[in-house]
Design an enzyme around this catalytic site. Structure first.
Site, PDB file in Angstrom:
ATOM      1  N   LYS A  50       0.818  -1.180  -0.061  1.00  0.00           N
ATOM      2  CA  LYS A  50      -0.016   0.175  -0.023  1.00  0.00           C
ATOM      3  C   LYS A  50       0.975   1.049   0.063  1.00  0.00           C
ATOM      4  O   LYS A  50       0.239   2.483  -0.365  1.00  0.00           O
ATOM      5  CB  LYS A  50      -0.957   0.226   1.289  1.00  0.00           C
ATOM      6  CG  LYS A  50      -2.039  -1.264   1.128  1.00  0.00           C
ATOM      7  CD  LYS A  50      -3.052  -0.817   0.002  1.00  0.00           C
ATOM      8  CE  LYS A  50      -4.090  -2.152  -0.403  1.00  0.00           C
ATOM      9  NZ  LYS A  50      -4.440  -2.066  -1.589  1.00  0.00           N
ATOM     10  N   ASP A  58      -4.197  -4.401  -7.099  1.00  0.00           N
ATOM     11  CA  ASP A  58      -4.637  -3.204  -7.357  1.00  0.00           C
ATOM     12  C   ASP A  58      -4.046  -2.850  -8.571  1.00  0.00           C
ATOM     13  O   ASP A  58      -4.674  -2.050  -9.426  1.00  0.00           O
ATOM     14  CB  ASP A  58      -4.670  -2.069  -6.011  1.00  0.00           C
ATOM     15  CG  ASP A  58      -5.095  -0.913  -6.501  1.00  0.00           C
ATOM     16  OD1 ASP A  58      -5.821  -0.595  -7.367  1.00  0.00           O
ATOM     17  OD2 ASP A  58      -5.070  -0.024  -5.465  1.00  0.00           O
ATOM     18  N   SER A 114      -0.990 -12.232   7.704  1.00  0.00           N
ATOM     19  CA  SER A 114      -0.170 -12.018   8.734  1.00  0.00           C
ATOM     20  C   SER A 114       0.259 -13.277   9.408  1.00  0.00           C
ATOM     21  O   SER A 114       1.306 -13.615   9.764  1.00  0.00           O
ATOM     22  CB  SER A 114      -0.906 -11.130  10.013  1.00  0.00           C
ATOM     23  OG  SER A 114      -2.217 -11.714  10.215  1.00  0.00           O
ATOM     24  N   CYS A 134     -26.203 -28.402  32.467  1.00  0.00           N
ATOM     25  CA  CYS A 134     -24.712 -28.302  32.333  1.00  0.00           C
ATOM     26  C   CYS A 134     -24.106 -29.498  32.851  1.00  0.00           C
ATOM     27  O   CYS A 134     -23.015 -29.762  32.239  1.00  0.00           O
ATOM     28  CB  CYS A 134     -24.404 -26.957  33.326  1.00  0.00           C
ATOM     29  SG  CYS A 134     -25.239 -25.522  33.055  1.00  0.00           S
TER      30      CYS A 134
HETATM   31  N1  3NM Z   1      -8.722  -7.932   2.393  1.00  0.00           N
HETATM   32  P1  3NM Z   1      -4.747 -11.426   7.831  1.00  0.00           P
HETATM   33  S1  3NM Z   1      -9.052  -8.566   4.866  1.00  0.00           S
HETATM   34  C1  3NM Z   1      -6.392  -8.082   2.283  1.00  0.00           C
HETATM   35  O1  3NM Z   1     -11.813  -8.256   3.788  1.00  0.00           O
HETATM   36  C2  3NM Z   1      -7.410  -8.352   3.158  1.00  0.00           C
HETATM   37  O2  3NM Z   1     -11.200  -7.710   1.809  1.00  0.00           O
HETATM   38  C3  3NM Z   1      -9.730  -8.300   3.366  1.00  0.00           C
HETATM   39  O3  3NM Z   1      -5.133 -10.242   6.669  1.00  0.00           O
HETATM   40  C4  3NM Z   1     -11.123  -8.089   2.787  1.00  0.00           C
HETATM   41  O4  3NM Z   1      -4.674 -12.762   6.961  1.00  0.00           O
HETATM   42  C5  3NM Z   1      -7.508  -8.644   4.254  1.00  0.00           C
HETATM   43  O5  3NM Z   1      -3.537 -10.931   8.388  1.00  0.00           O
HETATM   44  C6  3NM Z   1      -6.445  -8.675   5.379  1.00  0.00           C
HETATM   45  O6  3NM Z   1      -5.993 -11.428   8.555  1.00  0.00           O
HETATM   46  C7  3NM Z   1      -6.355 -10.112   5.939  1.00  0.00           C
HETATM   47 MG    MG Z   2      -7.529  -2.289  -3.714  1.00  0.00          MG
END
Ligand code: 3NM
Ligand code: MG
Length: 496
Positions: free
Chosen positions: A41, A70, A195, A427
């Site tokens: 980004k 993008d 991540s 429970c």
């Molecule tokens: N797009 P992580 S969520 C790049 O909702 C991206 O479109 C998303 O990252 C969407 O695997 C996201 O670290 C980040 O959670 C996902």
């Molecule tokens: Mg985009």
């Protein structure tokens, strides 16, 4: 044919300090990610192109695609395999015109409408998101959970391809894929991960874990049906095993029943530990046979402990048994149930008719406090439907108990009316199920409810029992006095 199953999306700001992004991608590709998307980004165009070139060298050698997030210009500049575009990026039709039919174009979609339009306009695949909460990207909508992902997938033509993204990791990937198995045999192509891979300390190990979880998720065998007599023998077997092994059952449960359920666990043959603090749940994790989550008398510490312990349990593949006590009664309990069922892989959900109908989202049975108002006249269909939806075994208690794994549904006709006159018997039934959860979860649910029902019948027959209070004491005794023979003799089990 593109393999989208283990889809790496990059983010250089999250890369673990011991490496750079190029090393990270090299390690992930060597470990078997099946497609890579370069998502940056902050990079200037020149640096972006240079990075794309380096990654393309890696992905080409491994014969997997590299997509550019993008930036259609960057994709063209390096002759990448395609692009991934969001709803606010260049329109799909223009990107297609610039790139031609030979390139892959993926589109992010958060709604059925967005996904449908993208498929109609020729997207090669849809990235459905966000599945779970994530701190990698600022989300505009509330995460939809695995059930939301399936709703979008099922609204698309049967040949449409989709992955999901957002908070996917090695402890939830199996469940996310498994949940995406739709009624007509379709499923997700895979999961996209940022991540969990790029920030991992050990990338090869992480990718291997993810790939194993994804592979397990794709297995969707229809279990063989079992006749009630055969199932009763299995119940007797797991009873003997429980007595022989005394598994540790970790409870995060409510104040009302804590002492009773600990005693019920001991009486039946398990070993209870009642720990709710997040500080200790991780330490306990590896010794635990099953994890029981009960949402009665909720407080924030309980919820934090439940999510933490639940994630650790999923990672260790320890079965989780959820008791959504009073889920239909208040919005806090309902949202907590949703939080737990969305973010964890729950093996068995046990509840009364009101709680199960709340889980199903149909609200066909009302709740007054923690009790159902009336029952349902079609318990078998309710548990089967809910199990198919949740991909968990569902155990529903009532005058007749019902258990289903979505394919096989049984009713249990045991118990005594005194069970409804003491607090915590529901429970305790969940505890009994958790004691058996080392085995097949359908058998565990039946064995747990059978044990409670049969023990209740023995307790009620005793000459020293003349009301709910003496019954409660006798019930603990009779859980202790239970034998495989008593279960075989008294269990009234029917196939639905
Ligand atoms: N797009 P992580 S969520 C790049 O909702 C991206 O479109 C998303 O990252 C969407 O695997 C996201 O670290 C980040 O959670 C996902
Ligand atoms: Mg985009």
């Amino acid at each position: 044919m593109v393999d989208y199953s283990c889809y790496l999306v990059t983010d250089s700001s999250l890369v673990h300090h011991s490496r750079n992004l190029v090393d990270t991608v090299q390690q992930a590709v060597d470990a078997g990610v099946t497609i890579v998307q370069l998502r940056e980004k902050e990079l200037e165009t020149g640096a972006f192109i240079e990075l794309a070139r380096k990654l393309l060298e890696i992905t080409k050698k491994a014969n997997i695609p590299l997509l550019i997030n993008d930036r259609v210009d960057v994709a063209l500049a390096v002759d990448a395999d395609g692009v991934h575009i969001g709803q606010d990026d260049m329109p799909l039709s223009i990107a297609r015109r610039l790139l031609g039919n030979g390139k892959i174009i993926g589109v992010t979609a958060a709604t059925i409408e967005e996904a449908k339009v993208a498929v109609e306009n020729g997207a090669d695949y849809i990235g459905i998101g966000a599945c779970f909460g994530t701190s990698t990207k600022k989300l505009k909508k509330i995460p939809m959970g695995p059930r939301g992902v399936l709703e979008i997938l099922e609204a698309l033509p049967a040949n449409a391809k989709a992955v999901t993204i957002g908070g996917i990791n090695s402890s939830n990937a199996e469940r996310v894929i498994r949940h995406s198995h739709g009624s007509d045999g379709r499923k997700l192509e895979g999961v996209a991960v940022v991540s969990d891979i790029v920030a991992a300390e050990n990338v090869p190990e992480k990718v291997a874990e993810l790939k194993q979880a994804i592979a397990r998720g794709f297995i969707n065998t229809v279990p063989a049906s079992i006749y009630p007599d055969e199932l009763k023998l299995k119940v007797a077997q797991v009873f003997d095993k429980l007595r022989a092994t005394s598994p540790l059952v970790h409870h995060i449960t409510n104040f009302v029943v804590m002492n009773d359920t600990a005693n019920a666990t001991l009486a039946l043959g398990g070993s209870p530990i009642m720990a709710q603090n997040i500080e200790e749940v991780h330490e306990l994790g590896k010794f635990v046979g099953s994890l029981l989550l009960n949402i009665g008398t909720l407080n924030n510490e309980f919820v934090t402990g439940m999510v933490g312990a639940g994630k650790a349990a999923n990672k260790n593949r320890t079965p989780i048994i959820l008791d959504p006590v009073g889920a239909g009664a208040s919005s806090l309990r309902k949202s907590t149930m949703k939080l737990l069922t969305d973010s964890l892989d729950i093996g068995i959900v046990k509840g009364n008719a009101g709680e199960i109908s709340c889980l199903a989202g149909t609200g066909e049975v009302e709740m007054r406090g923690v009790d159902s108002v009336g029952g349902t006249n079609d318990g078998a269909s309710m548990v089967t439907r809910t199990s198919k939806l949740e991909k968990s075994v569902i155990a529903m208690t009532g005058v007749v108990d019902y258990v289903s794994d979505g394919h096989r549904t049984y009713s249990i006709h045991n118990g005594h009316e005194y069970l409804g006159k003491i607090t915590g018997s529901g429970c305790m039934a969940t505890t009994a199920i958790a004691c058996y959860a080392a085995d097949d979860l359908l058998v565990a649910a039946i064995a747990g409810l059978a044990s409670m029902g049969v023990a209740a019948e023995y307790a009620a027959k005793r000459s020293d029992v003349n009301g709910p209070n003496t019954f409660k004491a006798a019930l603990i005794d009779e859980l202790h006095n239970l034998t495989a023979e008593k279960l075989l003799q008294s269990l009234k089990l029917q196939k639905c």
